[in-house]
Scaffold this active site. Structure first.
Site, mmCIF file in Angstrom:
data_model
loop_
_atom_site.group_PDB
_atom_site.id
_atom_site.type_symbol
_atom_site.label_atom_id
_atom_site.label_comp_id
_atom_site.label_asym_id
_atom_site.label_seq_id
_atom_site.Cartn_x
_atom_site.Cartn_y
_atom_site.Cartn_z
ATOM 1 N N GLY A 8 0.562 -7.455 -4.425
ATOM 2 C CA GLY A 8 -0.074 -6.648 -3.384
ATOM 3 C C GLY A 8 -0.821 -5.451 -3.931
ATOM 4 O O GLY A 8 -0.837 -4.380 -3.324
ATOM 5 N N ALA A 9 -1.472 -5.622 -5.069
ATOM 6 C CA ALA A 9 -2.123 -4.494 -5.744
ATOM 7 C C ALA A 9 -3.514 -4.184 -5.204
ATOM 8 O O ALA A 9 -4.166 -3.253 -5.688
ATOM 9 C CB ALA A 9 -2.223 -4.775 -7.246
ATOM 10 N N ASN A 10 -3.979 -4.925 -4.215
ATOM 11 C CA ASN A 10 -5.337 -4.702 -3.720
ATOM 12 C C ASN A 10 -5.448 -3.534 -2.748
ATOM 13 O O ASN A 10 -6.547 -3.096 -2.417
ATOM 14 C CB ASN A 10 -5.884 -5.968 -3.046
ATOM 15 N N SER A 11 -4.309 -3.006 -2.274
ATOM 16 C CA SER A 11 -4.380 -1.887 -1.321
ATOM 17 C C SER A 11 -3.084 -1.079 -1.370
ATOM 18 O O SER A 11 -2.101 -1.474 -2.007
ATOM 19 C CB SER A 11 -4.600 -2.405 0.109
ATOM 20 N N GLY A 12 -3.118 0.072 -0.693
ATOM 21 C CA GLY A 12 -1.919 0.872 -0.504
ATOM 22 C C GLY A 12 -1.195 1.268 -1.773
ATOM 23 O O GLY A 12 -1.802 1.660 -2.773
ATOM 24 N N GLY A 14 0.485 -0.482 -4.014
ATOM 25 C CA GLY A 14 0.198 -1.290 -5.193
ATOM 26 C C GLY A 14 -1.091 -0.863 -5.881
ATOM 27 O O GLY A 14 -1.167 -0.810 -7.112
ATOM 28 N N TYR A 166 12.787 -6.082 9.200
ATOM 29 C CA TYR A 166 12.221 -5.337 8.071
ATOM 30 C C TYR A 166 13.317 -4.600 7.316
ATOM 31 O O TYR A 166 13.404 -4.683 6.080
ATOM 32 C CB TYR A 166 11.143 -4.359 8.542
#
Length: 294
Positions: A8-12, A14, A166
Protein backbone atom coordinates in the site's frame (compact mmCIF):
# COMPACT_ATOMS: atom_id res chain seq x y z
CA UNK A 1 21.79 -2.10 -1.33
CA UNK A 2 18.92 -3.76 0.54
CA UNK A 3 15.27 -4.15 -0.43
CA UNK A 4 12.26 -3.09 1.63
CA UNK A 5 8.77 -4.12 0.50
CA UNK A 6 5.99 -1.72 1.52
CA UNK A 7 2.40 -2.78 0.92
CA UNK A 8 0.00 0.00 0.00
CA UNK A 9 2.88 2.38 -0.69
CA UNK A 10 1.03 4.42 -3.32
CA UNK A 11 -0.75 6.66 -0.78
CA UNK A 12 -1.08 7.68 2.85
CA UNK A 13 1.21 6.16 5.47
CA UNK A 14 2.91 3.78 3.05
CA UNK A 15 3.78 6.65 0.70
CA UNK A 16 5.17 8.75 3.55
CA UNK A 17 7.20 5.83 4.84
CA UNK A 18 8.68 5.22 1.39
CA UNK A 19 9.42 8.92 0.95
CA UNK A 20 11.32 9.16 4.23
CA UNK A 21 13.36 6.05 3.52
CA UNK A 22 14.28 7.27 0.04
CA UNK A 23 15.22 10.72 1.34
CA UNK A 24 17.41 9.53 4.21
CA UNK A 25 18.72 6.13 3.19
CA UNK A 26 20.31 5.80 -0.27
CA UNK A 27 21.30 2.24 0.57
CA UNK A 28 17.73 0.92 0.38
CA UNK A 29 15.66 -0.17 -2.61
CA UNK A 30 11.89 0.22 -2.20
CA UNK A 31 9.36 -2.17 -3.72
CA UNK A 32 5.89 -0.65 -3.79
CA UNK A 33 3.50 -3.58 -3.45
CA UNK A 34 0.13 -2.20 -4.57
CA UNK A 35 -3.21 -3.36 -5.90
CA UNK A 36 -3.37 -0.73 -8.65
CA UNK A 37 -0.30 -0.63 -10.89
CA UNK A 38 -1.52 2.58 -12.50
CA UNK A 39 -1.79 4.41 -9.17
CA UNK A 40 1.48 2.97 -7.97
CA UNK A 41 3.37 4.07 -11.09
CA UNK A 42 2.05 7.59 -10.65
CA UNK A 43 3.13 7.59 -7.00
CA UNK A 44 6.51 6.18 -7.97
CA UNK A 45 7.07 9.12 -10.32
CA UNK A 46 6.09 11.53 -7.54
CA UNK A 47 8.49 9.89 -5.11
CA UNK A 48 11.38 10.04 -7.57
CA UNK A 49 10.65 13.71 -8.23
CA UNK A 50 10.43 14.50 -4.50
CA UNK A 51 13.45 12.51 -3.35
CA UNK A 52 15.71 12.50 -6.43
CA UNK A 53 16.16 8.81 -5.66
CA UNK A 54 15.34 6.20 -8.30
CA UNK A 55 15.85 3.13 -6.12
CA UNK A 56 12.22 2.13 -6.36
CA UNK A 57 10.05 -0.37 -8.25
CA UNK A 58 6.37 -1.24 -8.50
CA UNK A 59 4.85 -4.72 -8.18
CA UNK A 60 1.22 -5.78 -8.24
CA UNK A 61 -0.24 -7.18 -5.02
CA UNK A 62 -3.88 -7.65 -4.06
CA UNK A 63 -3.92 -8.71 -0.42
CA UNK A 64 -7.55 -9.82 -0.63
CA UNK A 65 -6.51 -12.58 -3.05
CA UNK A 66 -4.36 -15.43 -1.78
CA UNK A 67 -3.52 -16.28 -5.38
CA UNK A 68 -2.25 -12.71 -5.92
CA UNK A 69 -0.12 -12.94 -2.78
CA UNK A 70 1.44 -16.19 -3.97
CA UNK A 71 2.01 -14.73 -7.43
CA UNK A 72 3.68 -11.66 -5.90
CA UNK A 73 6.02 -13.85 -3.83
CA UNK A 74 7.04 -15.85 -6.91
CA UNK A 75 7.52 -12.74 -9.03
CA UNK A 76 9.62 -11.13 -6.32
CA UNK A 77 11.86 -14.18 -6.11
CA UNK A 78 12.47 -13.93 -9.87
CA UNK A 79 12.88 -10.14 -10.02
CA UNK A 80 16.56 -9.98 -9.13
CA UNK A 81 16.20 -7.10 -6.66
CA UNK A 82 18.79 -6.52 -3.91
CA UNK A 83 18.60 -8.83 -0.85
CA UNK A 84 15.37 -8.54 1.12
CA UNK A 85 15.89 -6.67 4.39
CA UNK A 86 12.40 -5.58 5.41
CA UNK A 87 8.69 -6.04 4.88
CA UNK A 88 6.27 -3.31 5.95
CA UNK A 89 2.76 -4.74 6.25
CA UNK A 90 0.97 -1.44 5.87
CA UNK A 91 -1.98 -1.74 3.48
CA UNK A 92 -5.41 -2.09 5.02
CA UNK A 93 -9.10 -1.37 4.65
CA UNK A 94 -11.70 -0.02 7.07
CA UNK A 95 -15.04 -1.11 8.51
CA UNK A 96 -16.84 0.49 5.58
CA UNK A 97 -15.77 -2.42 3.35
CA UNK A 98 -18.19 -5.33 3.28
CA UNK A 99 -18.35 -8.65 1.50
CA UNK A 100 -15.95 -11.56 1.02
CA UNK A 101 -12.67 -12.14 -0.76
CA UNK A 102 -12.38 -14.39 -3.82
CA UNK A 103 -11.30 -17.10 -1.36
CA UNK A 104 -14.51 -16.69 0.66
CA UNK A 105 -13.13 -14.87 3.72
CA UNK A 106 -14.47 -11.67 5.23
CA UNK A 107 -12.93 -8.86 3.16
CA UNK A 108 -11.50 -6.91 6.12
CA UNK A 109 -10.08 -9.94 7.92
CA UNK A 110 -8.81 -11.36 4.64
CA UNK A 111 -7.08 -8.15 3.59
CA UNK A 112 -5.79 -6.75 6.88
CA UNK A 113 -4.64 -10.01 8.43
CA UNK A 114 -4.69 -13.06 6.19
CA UNK A 115 -3.05 -11.49 3.13
CA UNK A 116 -0.19 -10.06 5.17
CA UNK A 117 0.20 -13.32 7.09
CA UNK A 118 0.67 -15.28 3.88
CA UNK A 119 2.90 -12.66 2.25
CA UNK A 120 5.26 -12.49 5.20
CA UNK A 121 5.54 -16.21 5.81
CA UNK A 122 6.16 -16.96 2.12
CA UNK A 123 8.93 -14.35 1.93
CA UNK A 124 10.66 -15.19 5.22
CA UNK A 125 13.18 -17.55 3.57
CA UNK A 126 14.44 -14.54 1.59
CA UNK A 127 14.75 -12.13 4.53
CA UNK A 128 18.32 -11.43 5.60
CA UNK A 129 19.54 -12.19 9.09
CA UNK A 130 19.00 -9.00 11.12
CA UNK A 131 16.12 -8.15 8.78
CA UNK A 132 12.89 -6.58 9.95
CA UNK A 133 9.19 -7.28 9.69
CA UNK A 134 7.01 -4.31 10.63
CA UNK A 135 3.26 -4.75 10.96
CA UNK A 136 1.04 -1.65 10.98
CA UNK A 137 -1.64 -2.23 13.60
CA UNK A 138 -3.72 0.47 15.30
CA UNK A 139 -4.61 1.64 18.78
CA UNK A 140 -8.14 0.74 17.70
CA UNK A 141 -7.14 -2.83 18.53
CA UNK A 142 -8.21 -1.55 21.94
CA UNK A 143 -11.19 0.75 21.22
CA UNK A 144 -12.57 3.12 23.88
CA UNK A 145 -15.51 0.82 24.58
CA UNK A 146 -13.34 -2.27 24.85
CA UNK A 147 -13.11 -5.38 22.68
CA UNK A 148 -13.89 -9.08 23.02
CA UNK A 149 -11.95 -11.27 20.63
CA UNK A 150 -14.32 -13.28 18.44
CA UNK A 151 -11.92 -15.99 17.29
CA UNK A 152 -10.54 -16.75 13.85
CA UNK A 153 -13.47 -18.74 12.47
CA UNK A 154 -16.09 -16.09 13.26
CA UNK A 155 -13.86 -13.38 11.80
CA UNK A 156 -13.06 -15.38 8.68
CA UNK A 157 -16.62 -16.55 8.03
CA UNK A 158 -19.03 -14.27 9.93
CA UNK A 159 -22.74 -15.09 9.84
CA UNK A 160 -23.46 -11.36 9.44
CA UNK A 161 -21.58 -8.05 9.32
CA UNK A 162 -19.27 -7.55 12.30
CA UNK A 163 -19.36 -3.90 13.33
CA UNK A 164 -15.98 -4.03 15.05
CA UNK A 165 -14.24 -6.03 12.31
CA UNK A 166 -11.54 -3.38 11.81
CA UNK A 167 -10.59 -3.46 15.50
CA UNK A 168 -10.66 -7.26 15.41
CA UNK A 169 -8.33 -7.30 12.39
CA UNK A 170 -5.91 -4.90 14.08
CA UNK A 171 -5.89 -7.17 17.13
CA UNK A 172 -5.09 -10.04 14.77
CA UNK A 173 -2.14 -8.00 13.47
CA UNK A 174 -0.76 -7.98 17.01
CA UNK A 175 -1.38 -11.67 17.57
CA UNK A 176 0.50 -12.33 14.33
CA UNK A 177 3.35 -10.01 15.34
CA UNK A 178 3.86 -11.57 18.75
CA UNK A 179 3.45 -15.17 17.58
CA UNK A 180 5.87 -14.76 14.67
CA UNK A 181 8.41 -12.94 16.85
CA UNK A 182 8.28 -15.75 19.38
CA UNK A 183 8.62 -18.52 16.79
CA UNK A 184 11.58 -16.86 15.10
CA UNK A 185 13.28 -16.27 18.44
CA UNK A 186 12.83 -19.93 19.40
CA UNK A 187 14.39 -20.89 16.08
CA UNK A 188 17.38 -18.63 16.77
CA UNK A 189 16.62 -16.45 13.76
CA UNK A 190 17.71 -12.82 14.07
CA UNK A 191 14.74 -11.27 12.29
CA UNK A 192 12.82 -8.71 14.33
CA UNK A 193 9.03 -8.53 14.15
CA UNK A 194 7.39 -5.45 15.62
CA UNK A 195 4.05 -3.65 15.40
CA UNK A 196 3.43 0.03 14.74
CA UNK A 197 0.53 2.29 15.62
CA UNK A 198 0.31 5.42 13.43
CA UNK A 199 -2.57 6.90 15.41
CA UNK A 200 -5.91 7.93 13.96
CA UNK A 201 -4.74 9.64 10.77
CA UNK A 202 -7.52 12.05 9.84
CA UNK A 203 -5.32 13.61 7.15
CA UNK A 204 -5.43 10.56 4.85
CA UNK A 205 -8.16 9.09 2.66
CA UNK A 206 -8.35 5.98 4.86
CA UNK A 207 -10.62 7.50 7.50
CA UNK A 208 -12.41 10.07 5.34
CA UNK A 209 -15.77 8.32 5.49
CA UNK A 210 -15.27 6.97 8.99
CA UNK A 211 -14.41 10.25 10.71
CA UNK A 212 -17.51 11.90 9.29
CA UNK A 213 -19.62 9.25 10.97
CA UNK A 214 -17.81 9.39 14.31
CA UNK A 215 -19.80 11.14 17.01
CA UNK A 216 -18.43 14.19 18.79
CA UNK A 217 -18.36 12.16 21.99
CA UNK A 218 -16.27 9.44 20.31
CA UNK A 219 -13.81 11.97 18.91
CA UNK A 220 -13.33 13.40 22.41
CA UNK A 221 -12.58 9.91 23.71
CA UNK A 222 -9.89 9.35 21.09
CA UNK A 223 -8.35 12.82 21.16
CA UNK A 224 -5.05 11.44 22.43
CA UNK A 225 -5.04 8.90 19.60
CA UNK A 226 -5.01 11.41 16.76
CA UNK A 227 -1.89 10.99 14.64
CA UNK A 228 -0.36 13.11 11.89
CA UNK A 229 0.73 11.65 8.60
CA UNK A 230 4.10 13.40 8.36
CA UNK A 231 5.10 12.40 11.89
CA UNK A 232 3.81 8.83 11.69
CA UNK A 233 5.38 8.29 8.26
CA UNK A 234 8.75 9.37 9.62
CA UNK A 235 8.36 7.19 12.74
CA UNK A 236 7.48 4.14 10.62
CA UNK A 237 10.47 4.71 8.32
CA UNK A 238 12.72 4.93 11.37
CA UNK A 239 11.39 1.61 12.65
CA UNK A 240 12.42 -0.03 9.41
CA UNK A 241 15.87 1.54 9.09
CA UNK A 242 17.29 2.89 12.37
CA UNK A 243 19.76 0.60 14.20
CA UNK A 244 17.96 0.92 17.55
CA UNK A 245 14.86 -0.85 16.28
CA UNK A 246 16.90 -3.84 15.22
CA UNK A 247 17.63 -4.69 18.85
CA UNK A 248 14.11 -5.56 19.98
CA UNK A 249 11.42 -7.93 18.74
CA UNK A 250 7.78 -8.57 19.63
CA UNK A 251 7.17 -4.94 20.61
CA UNK A 252 4.42 -2.38 20.01
CA UNK A 253 5.52 1.06 18.88
CA UNK A 254 3.11 3.98 19.22
CA UNK A 255 4.24 6.75 16.86
CA UNK A 256 7.87 6.41 17.88
CA UNK A 257 7.43 5.30 21.48
CA UNK A 258 7.55 1.69 22.66
CA UNK A 259 4.54 1.04 24.89
CA UNK A 260 2.45 -1.99 25.95
CA UNK A 261 -0.48 -2.93 23.75
CA UNK A 262 -3.78 -4.06 25.29
CA UNK A 263 -3.90 -6.86 27.83
CA UNK A 264 -6.02 -8.88 25.40
CA UNK A 265 -3.33 -8.63 22.71
CA UNK A 266 -0.92 -10.66 24.86
CA UNK A 267 -3.22 -13.70 25.05
CA UNK A 268 -0.80 -16.37 23.84
CA UNK A 269 -3.50 -19.00 23.31
CA UNK A 270 -5.47 -16.68 21.03
CA UNK A 271 -2.32 -15.91 19.05
CA UNK A 272 -1.42 -19.58 18.65
CA UNK A 273 -4.92 -20.56 17.52
CA UNK A 274 -5.06 -17.67 15.05
CA UNK A 275 -1.71 -18.77 13.64
CA UNK A 276 -2.91 -22.35 13.22
CA UNK A 277 -6.15 -21.22 11.60
CA UNK A 278 -4.27 -18.88 9.26
CA UNK A 279 -2.00 -21.72 8.14
CA UNK A 280 -5.09 -23.78 7.33
CA UNK A 281 -6.96 -20.95 5.60
CA UNK A 282 -3.99 -20.13 3.35
CA UNK A 283 -3.15 -23.81 2.75
CA UNK A 284 0.47 -23.15 3.63
CA UNK A 285 2.88 -26.06 3.28
CA UNK A 286 6.04 -26.55 5.33
CA UNK A 287 8.22 -26.40 2.23
CA UNK A 288 6.93 -22.90 1.40
CA UNK A 289 8.55 -21.15 4.34
CA UNK A 290 11.37 -21.42 6.87
CA UNK A 291 12.01 -24.95 8.03
CA UNK A 292 10.49 -25.41 11.48
CA UNK A 293 8.29 -22.31 11.42
CA UNK A 294 4.95 -24.13 10.98
Amino acid sequence: MKTIIITGANSGLGFECAKNILLENPGYFIVMACRSIEKAEKSKSELIKMTKNENIAVMELNLSSLNSVRKFAENFKQAGYPPLFGIVCNAGISNSNVGVTEDGFDIVFGTNHLGHFLLTVLLLPLVEENGRITVVSSDMHNPPNGLTYRGAEELAHPASKINDIYSQSKLCNLYFTYELAGRLSEMGRKITVNAFNPGLLTDTNFHVNSTRSFSEDFMKKVADRIGYLSESGKALADMVTKPYYGENTGKYNDRGEEIPSSELSYNAENAKKLWESSVNYTKLQKNETLDGLL
